[in-house]
Design a protein around this motif. Sequence first.
Motif, PDB file in Angstrom:
ATOM      1  N   GLU A   1       0.475  -1.184  -0.103  1.00  0.00           N
ATOM      2  CA  GLU A   1       0.103   0.039   0.046  1.00  0.00           C
ATOM      3  C   GLU A   1       0.778   1.288  -0.077  1.00  0.00           C
ATOM      4  N   VAL A   2       0.022   2.314  -0.373  1.00  0.00           N
ATOM      5  CA  VAL A   2       0.850   3.637  -0.509  1.00  0.00           C
ATOM      6  C   VAL A   2       0.719   4.564   0.584  1.00  0.00           C
ATOM      7  N   THR A   3       1.748   5.060   1.289  1.00  0.00           N
ATOM      8  CA  THR A   3       1.666   5.945   2.278  1.00  0.00           C
ATOM      9  C   THR A   3       1.792   7.350   1.769  1.00  0.00           C
ATOM     10  N   ARG A   4       1.072   8.177   2.148  1.00  0.00           N
ATOM     11  CA  ARG A   4       1.339   9.582   1.720  1.00  0.00           C
ATOM     12  C   ARG A   4       1.508  10.577   2.895  1.00  0.00           C
ATOM     13  N   GLY A   5       2.147  11.691   2.430  1.00  0.00           N
ATOM     14  CA  GLY A   5       2.120  12.753   3.535  1.00  0.00           C
ATOM     15  C   GLY A   5       2.809  14.020   2.819  1.00  0.00           C
TER      16      GLY A   5
ATOM     17  N   VAL B   1       6.390  19.616   0.101  1.00  0.00           N
ATOM     18  CA  VAL B   1       6.318  18.731  -1.119  1.00  0.00           C
ATOM     19  C   VAL B   1       5.790  17.356  -0.471  1.00  0.00           C
ATOM     20  N   LYS B   2       4.906  16.974  -1.661  1.00  0.00           N
ATOM     21  CA  LYS B   2       4.261  15.530  -1.379  1.00  0.00           C
ATOM     22  C   LYS B   2       5.437  14.415  -1.134  1.00  0.00           C
ATOM     23  N   TRP B   3       4.803  13.617  -0.006  1.00  0.00           N
ATOM     24  CA  TRP B   3       5.866  12.620   0.241  1.00  0.00           C
ATOM     25  C   TRP B   3       5.004  11.324  -0.163  1.00  0.00           C
ATOM     26  N   VAL B   4       5.314  10.273  -1.045  1.00  0.00           N
ATOM     27  CA  VAL B   4       4.312   9.152  -1.347  1.00  0.00           C
ATOM     28  C   VAL B   4       5.526   8.133  -1.522  1.00  0.00           C
TER      29      VAL B   4
ATOM     30  N   ALA C   1      11.015  13.506  -6.955  1.00  0.00           N
ATOM     31  CA  ALA C   1       9.565  14.128  -7.054  1.00  0.00           C
ATOM     32  C   ALA C   1       9.388  15.279  -6.388  1.00  0.00           C
ATOM     33  N   ASN C   2       9.883  16.643  -6.776  1.00  0.00           N
ATOM     34  CA  ASN C   2      10.119  17.629  -5.930  1.00  0.00           C
ATOM     35  C   ASN C   2       8.937  18.626  -6.490  1.00  0.00           C
ATOM     36  N   ASP C   3       8.064  18.282  -7.481  1.00  0.00           N
ATOM     37  CA  ASP C   3       7.220  19.326  -8.125  1.00  0.00           C
ATOM     38  C   ASP C   3       5.680  18.778  -7.690  1.00  0.00           C
TER      39      ASP C   3
ATOM     40  N   GLU D   1       2.875  19.377  -8.864  1.00  0.00           N
ATOM     41  CA  GLU D   1       2.251  19.590 -10.099  1.00  0.00           C
ATOM     42  C   GLU D   1       2.323  18.503 -11.101  1.00  0.00           C
ATOM     43  N   MET D   2       3.257  17.879 -10.972  1.00  0.00           N
ATOM     44  CA  MET D   2       3.697  16.864 -11.952  1.00  0.00           C
ATOM     45  C   MET D   2       3.135  15.507 -11.456  1.00  0.00           C
ATOM     46  N   ASP D   3       2.720  14.757 -12.347  1.00  0.00           N
ATOM     47  CA  ASP D   3       2.246  13.513 -11.727  1.00  0.00           C
ATOM     48  C   ASP D   3       3.609  12.274 -12.054  1.00  0.00           C
ATOM     49  N   TYR D   4       4.180  11.731 -11.042  1.00  0.00           N
ATOM     50  CA  TYR D   4       5.382  10.998 -10.815  1.00  0.00           C
ATOM     51  C   TYR D   4       4.722   9.446 -10.531  1.00  0.00           C
ATOM     52  N   SER D   5       3.717   9.096 -10.972  1.00  0.00           N
ATOM     53  CA  SER D   5       3.176   7.894 -10.573  1.00  0.00           C
ATOM     54  C   SER D   5       3.769   6.842 -11.871  1.00  0.00           C
ATOM     55  N   LYS D   6       4.010   7.340 -12.908  1.00  0.00           N
ATOM     56  CA  LYS D   6       4.596   6.650 -13.993  1.00  0.00           C
ATOM     57  C   LYS D   6       6.069   6.686 -14.040  1.00  0.00           C
ATOM     58  N   GLU D   7       6.695   7.555 -13.173  1.00  0.00           N
ATOM     59  CA  GLU D   7       8.272   7.735 -13.283  1.00  0.00           C
ATOM     60  C   GLU D   7       8.945   6.427 -12.781  1.00  0.00           C
ATOM     61  N   PRO D   8      10.025   6.366 -13.034  1.00  0.00           N
ATOM     62  CA  PRO D   8      10.849   5.160 -12.484  1.00  0.00           C
ATOM     63  C   PRO D   8      11.000   5.507 -10.880  1.00  0.00           C
ATOM     64  N   THR D   9      11.115   4.450  -9.977  1.00  0.00           N
ATOM     65  CA  THR D   9      11.352   4.851  -8.568  1.00  0.00           C
ATOM     66  C   THR D   9      12.609   4.082  -8.187  1.00  0.00           C
ATOM     67  N   THR D  10      13.182   4.486  -6.873  1.00  0.00           N
ATOM     68  CA  THR D  10      14.308   3.963  -6.391  1.00  0.00           C
ATOM     69  C   THR D  10      13.708   2.868  -5.159  1.00  0.00           C
ATOM     70  N   LEU D  11      14.356   2.271  -4.875  1.00  0.00           N
ATOM     71  CA  LEU D  11      14.370   1.091  -3.901  1.00  0.00           C
ATOM     72  C   LEU D  11      14.626   1.532  -2.595  1.00  0.00           C
ATOM     73  N   VAL D  12      14.278   1.656  -1.452  1.00  0.00           N
ATOM     74  CA  VAL D  12      14.830   1.849  -0.132  1.00  0.00           C
ATOM     75  C   VAL D  12      14.765   0.613   0.610  1.00  0.00           C
ATOM     76  N   GLU D  13      15.829   0.348   1.065  1.00  0.00           N
ATOM     77  CA  GLU D  13      15.719  -0.714   1.862  1.00  0.00           C
ATOM     78  C   GLU D  13      16.460  -0.439   3.461  1.00  0.00           C
ATOM     79  N   PHE D  14      15.596  -1.094   4.306  1.00  0.00           N
ATOM     80  CA  PHE D  14      16.253  -0.675   5.936  1.00  0.00           C
ATOM     81  C   PHE D  14      16.378  -2.254   6.134  1.00  0.00           C
ATOM     82  N   ARG D  15      17.727  -2.681   6.553  1.00  0.00           N
ATOM     83  CA  ARG D  15      17.992  -4.165   7.167  1.00  0.00           C
ATOM     84  C   ARG D  15      18.355  -4.043   8.476  1.00  0.00           C
TER      85      ARG D  15
END
Lengths: 149, 105
Positions: A44-48, A58-61, A81-83, A85-99
């Motif tokens: 699921e998506v967490t927003r803020g 700036v939106k946090w998604v 994603a710092n704008d 007004e832009m739709d970033y939902s189709k942009e490439p993402t990075t993966l953040v992992e906490f081990r």
Amino acid sequence: MQDSIEKVIDLKAPVSRVWQAVTDYKEFGAWFQADLENPFVVGEVTRGVATYRGAEGVKWVATVEAMEPERLFSFRWCPYANDNEMDYSKEPTTLVEFRFEPTATGTRLVVTESGFSQLPDEAKATEALRRNTGGWNAQAGHITAYVES
Amino acid sequence: MSNPDPVPVLAALGDATRLQLVSRLAEGKSLSIAELTGGLDLTRQGVTKHLRVLERAGIVNSIRVGRESRFSYVPEPVNHACSYLENVSKQWDDALSRLQKLVES
């Protein structure tokens, strides 16, 4: 060329405490500096909104990928994603992992953010890096520093 | 966006041949396709294709001199991508030191 950033930090607190501080959305928001609306749930998506200096409002998604209690927490997001007004939902993402790893003094936390170049073939990229380490000069050389850090 | 997107630059660099081409051009001299093909296991066409990818990402420039194209390195996009990664790295350092304060208090 590899395209990830890795951070290792030893914390003087038990794994259970660090796990909570990282995966509870309110605690996460406190240290990450984001005002988050909903808990982290796998798939699921967490927003803020970001609250850190220079990015206030700036939106946090982020979309949660994995939550293995006291071992692994990961999400995908669009780091540039710092704008709003832009739709970033189709942009490439990075993966953040906490081990999370228990140590004699508390917890070793390893944070990795990867996928900055959306490489189609990771093995090829690693090979390229190996062959080219040392072959780089000036500006181009800076990027390899991230691989070794 | 206020900053040029670093992703195409990093993606363009994520290939062994293109990294080699950039390494050669980063020495500062402009080179022809023939000069760039020398020593590589690739045809002129193959090298040209890679050069076009680098050109689209803004990493190399081509100029026509007589009948041949010469390619040169443009440092700004790679510099920008590097400073972008440095910035991300710094933000993680800051965030993790706040996490440390939180869990160790």
